[in-house]
Design a protein around this motif. Structure first.
Motif, PDB file in Angstrom:
ATOM      1  N   GLU A 113       0.848  -1.194   0.000  1.00  0.00           N
ATOM      2  CA  GLU A 113       0.000   0.000   0.000  1.00  0.00           C
ATOM      3  C   GLU A 113       0.882   1.242   0.000  1.00  0.00           C
ATOM      4  OE1 GLU A 113      -3.966   1.738   0.683  1.00  0.00           O
ATOM      5  OE2 GLU A 113      -3.533  -0.380   0.884  1.00  0.00           O
ATOM      6  N   ILE A 114       0.566   2.182  -0.864  1.00  0.00           N
ATOM      7  CA  ILE A 114       1.299   3.445  -0.927  1.00  0.00           C
ATOM      8  C   ILE A 114       0.436   4.511  -0.283  1.00  0.00           C
ATOM      9  CG2 ILE A 114       2.245   5.200  -2.441  1.00  0.00           C
ATOM     10  CD1 ILE A 114       2.802   2.991  -4.454  1.00  0.00           C
ATOM     11  N   VAL A 115       0.988   5.170   0.712  1.00  0.00           N
ATOM     12  CA  VAL A 115       0.260   6.214   1.417  1.00  0.00           C
ATOM     13  C   VAL A 115       0.667   7.557   0.828  1.00  0.00           C
ATOM     14  CG1 VAL A 115      -0.188   7.271   3.660  1.00  0.00           C
ATOM     15  CG2 VAL A 115       0.224   4.810   3.508  1.00  0.00           C
TER      16      VAL A 115
END
Length: 156
Positions: A113-115
């Motif tokens: 997951e890329i925040v």
């Protein structure tokens, strides 16, 4: 009259249920396992890979070249945002001579997951209000005093 009402009600219920039925959408290009089995590291060339698997979804040209074959399955219900159900990625990495170095497989659970960051980068200068923007150009543009051209764009 009752029969027409019941028919209309039944049609509305069936239409409502049909509208909530999820739609499955397959996207991308995932090669067949039989074609992938024909690729041998150290032997198969870039041209042979393209002939077997087709055009890749993505090409990463930095360093050792890498081709990505990406497939994803999305499920959409009514007007809601599509939900990612499955993703598969096949990476074919080539050496500098254009021969297959490695073939790797990744699935949805291998992803990270890329925040995203919500901050804004500050810029130099002054932010103008609407009145300053509207009134700021008054008097800036004037007619030339002599027969010269406007901004060097006129006739000579």
């Amino acid at each position: 009259m009752k029969k027409i009402f019941r028919t209309a009600l039944l049609a509305a219920v069936i239409g409502g249920i049909a509208a909530c039925t999820p739609t499955i959408d397959n996207r991308g290009n995932l090669p067949h396992p039989e074609d992938l089995a024909k690729i041998t590291a150290g032997k198969t060339s870039r041209e042979e890979v393209q002939a077997l698997l087709g055009t890749p979804s993505s090409v990463m040209p930095y360093g050792d070249e890498s081709w990505q074959y990406i497939s994803a399955v999305f499920e959409t219900t009514a007007f809601f945002k599509p939900e990612l159900k499955d993703r598969k990625v096949v990476s074919v990495n080539f050496d500098m001579a254009g021969i297959v170095k490695t073939v790797t497989y990744k699935e949805l659970q291998d992803g990270k997951e890329i925040v995203l960051v919500d901050r804004e980068t500050p810029t130099a200068g002054k932010e103008l209000g609407i009145l300053e923007q509207l009134m700021g150009n008054i008097g800036r543009f004037s007619k030339p005093e002599s027969g010269g051209s406007l901004g060097g764009m006129g006739r000579n």
